[in-house]
Design an enzyme around this catalytic site. Structure first.
Site, PDB file in Angstrom:
ATOM      1  N   TYR A  45      -3.115  11.546 -19.907  1.00 20.95           N
ATOM      2  CA  TYR A  45      -4.086  11.755 -18.829  1.00 20.95           C
ATOM      3  C   TYR A  45      -5.441  11.200 -19.257  1.00 20.95           C
ATOM      4  O   TYR A  45      -5.868  11.420 -20.390  1.00 20.95           O
ATOM      5  CB  TYR A  45      -4.243  13.253 -18.513  1.00 20.95           C
ATOM      6  CG  TYR A  45      -3.815  13.552 -17.088  1.00 20.95           C
ATOM      7  CD1 TYR A  45      -4.473  12.975 -16.019  1.00 20.95           C
ATOM      8  CD2 TYR A  45      -2.743  14.399 -16.821  1.00 20.95           C
ATOM      9  CE1 TYR A  45      -4.069  13.219 -14.716  1.00 20.95           C
ATOM     10  CE2 TYR A  45      -2.332  14.647 -15.527  1.00 20.95           C
ATOM     11  CZ  TYR A  45      -2.999  14.044 -14.474  1.00 20.95           C
ATOM     12  OH  TYR A  45      -2.599  14.283 -13.190  1.00 20.95           O
ATOM     13  N   GLU A  47      -8.421  10.848 -16.716  1.00 14.91           N
ATOM     14  CA  GLU A  47      -9.326  10.771 -15.555  1.00 14.91           C
ATOM     15  C   GLU A  47     -10.723  10.389 -16.012  1.00 14.91           C
ATOM     16  O   GLU A  47     -11.203  10.858 -17.051  1.00 14.91           O
ATOM     17  CB  GLU A  47      -9.395  12.140 -14.866  1.00 14.91           C
ATOM     18  CG  GLU A  47      -8.212  12.385 -13.954  1.00 14.91           C
ATOM     19  CD  GLU A  47      -8.262  13.754 -13.315  1.00 14.91           C
ATOM     20  OE1 GLU A  47      -9.132  14.569 -13.687  1.00 14.91           O
ATOM     21  OE2 GLU A  47      -7.412  14.031 -12.453  1.00 14.91           O
ATOM     22  N   ASP A 198     -10.047  -9.961  -0.080  1.00 14.20           N
ATOM     23  CA  ASP A 198      -8.798  -9.440  -0.626  1.00 14.20           C
ATOM     24  C   ASP A 198      -7.994 -10.668  -1.055  1.00 14.20           C
ATOM     25  O   ASP A 198      -7.382 -11.341  -0.234  1.00 14.20           O
ATOM     26  CB  ASP A 198      -8.051  -8.638   0.447  1.00 14.20           C
ATOM     27  CG  ASP A 198      -6.703  -8.119  -0.052  1.00 14.20           C
ATOM     28  OD1 ASP A 198      -6.262  -8.559  -1.128  1.00 14.20           O
ATOM     29  OD2 ASP A 198      -6.092  -7.295   0.652  1.00 14.20           O
ATOM     30  N   THR A 224      -4.077  -7.468  -5.856  1.00 12.24           N
ATOM     31  CA  THR A 224      -2.942  -6.837  -6.522  1.00 12.24           C
ATOM     32  C   THR A 224      -2.746  -7.602  -7.824  1.00 12.24           C
ATOM     33  O   THR A 224      -3.294  -8.697  -7.990  1.00 12.24           O
ATOM     34  CB  THR A 224      -1.653  -6.942  -5.681  1.00 12.24           C
ATOM     35  OG1 THR A 224      -1.442  -8.317  -5.338  1.00 12.24           O
ATOM     36  CG2 THR A 224      -1.736  -6.113  -4.416  1.00 12.24           C
ATOM     37  N   LYS A 227       1.545 -10.213  -7.850  1.00  6.72           N
ATOM     38  CA  LYS A 227       2.022 -11.364  -7.064  1.00  6.72           C
ATOM     39  C   LYS A 227       1.880 -12.624  -7.921  1.00  6.72           C
ATOM     40  O   LYS A 227       2.590 -12.772  -8.898  1.00  6.72           O
ATOM     41  CB  LYS A 227       1.255 -11.433  -5.748  1.00  6.72           C
ATOM     42  CG  LYS A 227       1.475 -10.191  -4.870  1.00  6.72           C
ATOM     43  CD  LYS A 227       0.818 -10.331  -3.524  1.00  6.72           C
ATOM     44  CE  LYS A 227       1.145  -9.159  -2.626  1.00  6.72           C
ATOM     45  NZ  LYS A 227       0.241  -8.017  -2.792  1.00  6.72           N
ATOM     46  N   ARG A 233       3.058  -3.993 -11.116  1.00  6.17           N
ATOM     47  CA  ARG A 233       2.674  -3.550  -9.771  1.00  6.17           C
ATOM     48  C   ARG A 233       1.378  -2.745  -9.865  1.00  6.17           C
ATOM     49  O   ARG A 233       1.313  -1.739 -10.579  1.00  6.17           O
ATOM     50  CB  ARG A 233       3.812  -2.668  -9.257  1.00  6.17           C
ATOM     51  CG  ARG A 233       3.848  -2.401  -7.784  1.00  6.17           C
ATOM     52  CD  ARG A 233       5.268  -2.131  -7.352  1.00  6.17           C
ATOM     53  NE  ARG A 233       5.986  -3.399  -7.359  1.00  6.17           N
ATOM     54  CZ  ARG A 233       5.885  -4.323  -6.406  1.00  6.17           C
ATOM     55  NH1 ARG A 233       5.133  -4.098  -5.355  1.00  6.17           N
ATOM     56  NH2 ARG A 233       6.531  -5.465  -6.497  1.00  6.17           N
TER      57      ARG A 233
HETATM   58  N1  PLP Z   1      -3.597  -6.988   0.268  1.00  8.99           N
HETATM   59  C1  PLP Z   1      -2.817  -8.039   0.542  1.00  8.99           C
HETATM   60  C2  PLP Z   1      -3.443  -9.318   0.995  1.00  8.99           C
HETATM   61  C3  PLP Z   1      -1.426  -7.925   0.391  1.00  8.99           C
HETATM   62  O1  PLP Z   1      -0.648  -8.966   0.687  1.00  8.99           O
HETATM   63  C4  PLP Z   1      -0.884  -6.699  -0.043  1.00  8.99           C
HETATM   64  C5  PLP Z   1       0.562  -6.513  -0.234  1.00  8.99           C
HETATM   65  O2  PLP Z   1       1.394  -7.288   0.025  1.00  8.99           O
HETATM   66  C6  PLP Z   1      -1.747  -5.636  -0.287  1.00  8.99           C
HETATM   67  C7  PLP Z   1      -3.105  -5.808  -0.123  1.00  8.99           C
HETATM   68  C8  PLP Z   1      -1.242  -4.265  -0.647  1.00  8.99           C
HETATM   69  O3  PLP Z   1      -0.745  -4.212  -1.913  1.00  8.99           O
HETATM   70  P1  PLP Z   1       0.212  -2.996  -2.341  1.00  8.99           P
HETATM   71  O4  PLP Z   1       1.549  -3.295  -1.781  1.00  8.99           O
HETATM   72  O5  PLP Z   1       0.138  -3.048  -3.840  1.00  8.99           O
HETATM   73  O6  PLP Z   1      -0.390  -1.754  -1.790  1.00  8.99           O
END
Ligand code: PLP
Length: 394
Positions: A45, A47, A198, A224, A227, A233
């Site tokens: 843990y 936090e 994002d 993320t 990918k 993950r």
């Molecule tokens: N943002 C984008 C552009 C994504 O393509 C994805 C997932 O495919 C996410 C956020 C969310 O990621 P997670 O599946 O880890 O929650």
């Protein structure tokens, strides 16, 4: 006694070994990343944040964090190196969705306006879909793509002036073209909005210099790690140093509890791998492979959204083929080719059916596929679609 779960893991391993994996958001991690994910760090843990956490919040709520402090600090240092940035980084988000949740709440309140791309045009659920927290908690307004499927920057500007959003979001899950972060940033600045990116899908391309960087333009950048970055993950948030405390607090204590230190260690290992020269070669090959496969589909008469690709994915519009996205996905699954159905711009079917499929090259490039292999797979898919349609018509 061996749990049935281990048998199922073996079964899934066999599936992953034998199938052709074309899901654009998936990849295969290294043995070292896997080792860290399965390590004893899961027992700890922690936090809070490391005692020397750069510019954000500091200090843990548990004892015994001396070692995990070093791991988390190293992880942050490595990811800043990967993106060659002095932005603050938070490596604790459990996923891309929680990263987006925290990023929004670091600077927004419930009911504030966000200008983003809509799901049908390639955005992620967390970019304002009514079935996601984002669509329920914020006032979402959307910019469109033009008739060829490209982001319509004039529409971004128009909607920004019309709705005066507090935050403008760029980034997507199913968009195959370059995103012009410089232009988005200019529009956001002109109305005093935060600019968030994002980069989940294209983060690996940005790290390897195959896509323009959002660093220097965006106030907040989420991603993320599983990918194109080929890590475990999970998620991460980068931000301008002045937002560091807000971002850290929005992760812990606002939206998460204890960080997953085994995943943070795996993220650090993935960052080390991204810093190797072979990673740049890998990402370059992902892009080359994607173009080659996309061009082959075009030669065979398929319609591609935006008529091509600049990154690791492209979208096949199957409308004229008569097969729906879900039929294509299910049929190919039976033949050990894995991909996913996808909405197309101006979609007329429900997202559960969809008129297109999304194809990505990141995973099979990790397995060593080159242009000729992807071209061969394109022909296989075409043949299987033809056979399916013949069967359907009798
Ligand atoms: N943002 C984008 C552009 C994504 O393509 C994805 C997932 O495919 C996410 C956020 C969310 O990621 P997670 O599946 O880890 O929650």
């Amino acid at each position: 006694m061996i749990s049935e779960i281990f048998e199922l893991i073996e079964e899934e391993k066999k599936r992953q070994d034998e199938n052709i994996e074309l899901i654009a958001s998936e990849n295969f991690v290294s043995d070292n990343v896997l080792k860290a994910c399965g390590s004893i760090l899961t027992n700890k843990y922690s936090e809070g944040y490391p005692a020397n956490h750069a510019v954000g919040n500091r200090g843990r709520y548990y004892g015994g964090c001396q070692v995990v402090d070093k791991i988390e600090e190293k992880c942050c240092e490595l990811w800043k190196k990967v993106f060659n940035t002095d932005y603050h980084v938070n490596v604790q988000p459990h996923s891309g969705s929680t990263a987006n949740f925290a990023a929004y709440f670091s600077v927004l309140n419930v009911g504030d306006t966000i200008l983003s791309m809509s799901l049908n045009n390639g955005a992620h659920l967390t970019h304002g879909s009514p079935v996601s927290f984002s669509g329920r908690l914020f006032n979402m307004v959307f910019y469109e793509v033009d008739e060829n499927g490209f982001i319509d920057m004039e529409d971004v500007k128009k909607k920004a002036l019309e709705y005066k959003p507090k935050l403008i979001l760029a980034g997507a899950s199913a968009y195959s073209r370059i995103i012009h972060f410089d232009k988005f940033s200019e529009i956001a600045k002109s109305i005093g909005a935060y600019f968030m990116v994002d980069m989940a899908h294209i983060a690996g391309l940005i790290a390897a210099g195959e896509h323009p960087t959002p660093f220097g333009y965006a106030d907040i950048i989420t991603t993320t790690t599983h990918k194109t970055l080929r890590g475990p993950r999970g998620g991460m948030i980068f931000c301008k140093p002045e937002l560091a405390k807000k971002i850290d607090s929005a992760i812990f204590p606002f939206s998460q509890g204890g960080p997953l230190q085994h995943i943070i260690a795996a993220k650090a290992i993935a960052a080390e791998e991204c810093l190797m020269p072979t990673y740049k070669e890998y990402i370059h090959q992902v892009v080359v492979n994607c173009k080659a496969m996309c061009e082959e589909f075009k030669k065979m008469g398929y319609k591609i959204i935006t008529d091509g690709t600049d990154n690791h994915l492209f979208l096949l519009d199957l409308t004229h083929k008569g097969i729906t996205g879900i039929e294509c996905q299910d049929m190919l699954d039976e033949h050990h080719i894995t991909l996913n159905k996808n909405c197309i711009p101006q979609e007329t079917r429900s997202p559960k059916v969809a008129s297109g499929v999304r194809i990505g090259t990141a995973a099979m490039t990790t397995k060593g596929y080159k242009e000729k292999d992807f071209i061969e797979v394109a022909h296989r898919i075409d043949k299987l679609i033809d056979e399916f349609m013949k069967e359907k018509s009798v």
